[in-house]
Enzyme design. Structure first.
Site, short mmCIF file in Angstrom:
data_model
loop_
_atom_site.label_atom_id
_atom_site.label_comp_id
_atom_site.label_asym_id
_atom_site.label_seq_id
_atom_site.Cartn_x
_atom_site.Cartn_y
_atom_site.Cartn_z
CB SER A 138 -0.89 0.00 1.25
OG SER A 138 -1.46 1.27 1.46
CE1 TYR A 151 -4.03 -0.67 5.21
CE2 TYR A 151 -2.96 1.39 4.58
CZ TYR A 151 -3.48 0.16 4.24
OH TYR A 151 -3.43 -0.26 2.93
#
Length: 227
Positions: A138, A151
């Site tokens: 990501s 995250y």
């Protein structure tokens, strides 16, 4: 015998798209996800592409379940050629509102999910002296994102895992790729087919490059809400 790919998080979204793409390229597909009914429906769709599609429900954050998943896949397919670690969850929120349970869940799925599958499949790859590992990352593993501390921490861990494994495993014939694309399925196929070390496309590429070149400016822009 057709090559085989094992894909986690394969019941929907990018995981399902990846399964369909690999099936169209002639791969047998092992699909892993937590929800059995959704997974079975996705596997049936992949099966219609004309290749073998095997659905195994389980949680990649649980090492015992992963052990059973990998053993069942190997018993059925004989060999696994490609591992795609796609399973992941996202959480946004202020750090003071992020609970220990939130941290545990993110790390279990996003980081330990990769570690667990790699740990269980690596002996098979090393024994065959071949194999490809794709860890779907990501932009949150390349640069900090506001309101996403937990995250980003999980995805930075995946980036470190991937880059270090690449150094260690490449001399043994095992290829380890990081993947952070907008069109994940096509980028995963590109990484496997062309043995690319990393594929980053679209806005994620521009943002990560800007952060690499101008970290102070990018952090200021995020703090001021300019991004």
């Amino acid at each position: 015998m057709a090559p085989t790919v094992l894909i986690t998080g394969a019941s929907q979204g990018s995981g399902k798209a990846t399964a369909l793409l690999f099936a169209r390229q002639g791969y047998d597909v092992v699909m892993v996800a937590r929800e059995p009914e959704r997974l079975a429906a996705a596997a049936a769709q992949v099966q219609r592409e004309g290749t073998s599609a095997m659905a195994i429900a389980g949680d990649v954050g649980d090492i015992q379940q992963v052990r059973a998943i990998v053993q069942k896949a190997l018993d059925t397919c004989g060999n696994i050629d490609v591992l795609v670690n796609n399973a992941g969850i996202c959480l946004a929120g202020a750090i003071e509102q992020t609970t220990s349970e939130d941290w545990q869940q993110l790390m279990n799925t996003n980081f330990w999910g990769c570690v667990n599958t790699i740990q269980e499949l690596l002996p098979h790859f090393l024994d065959r002296k071949t194999g490809t590992i794709v860890n779907v990352g990501s932009i949150g593993g390349k640069m900090p994102l506001p309101q996403m501390t937990a995250y980003c921490a999980s995805k930075y861990a995946v980036t470190g895992l991937t880059e270090t494994l690449r150094l260690e495993l490449a001399p043994q014939g095992i290829h380890d790729w990081a993947n952070q694309p907008e069109d994940i399925a096509k980028a995963i196929w590109d990484a496997v087919k062309n043995q690319r070390a990393e594929v980053t496309v679209g806005p994620a590429f521009l943002a990560s490059e800007a952060y690499r070149l101008f970290p102070g400016l990018m952090q200021w822009a995020m703090e001021k809400g300019k991004l």
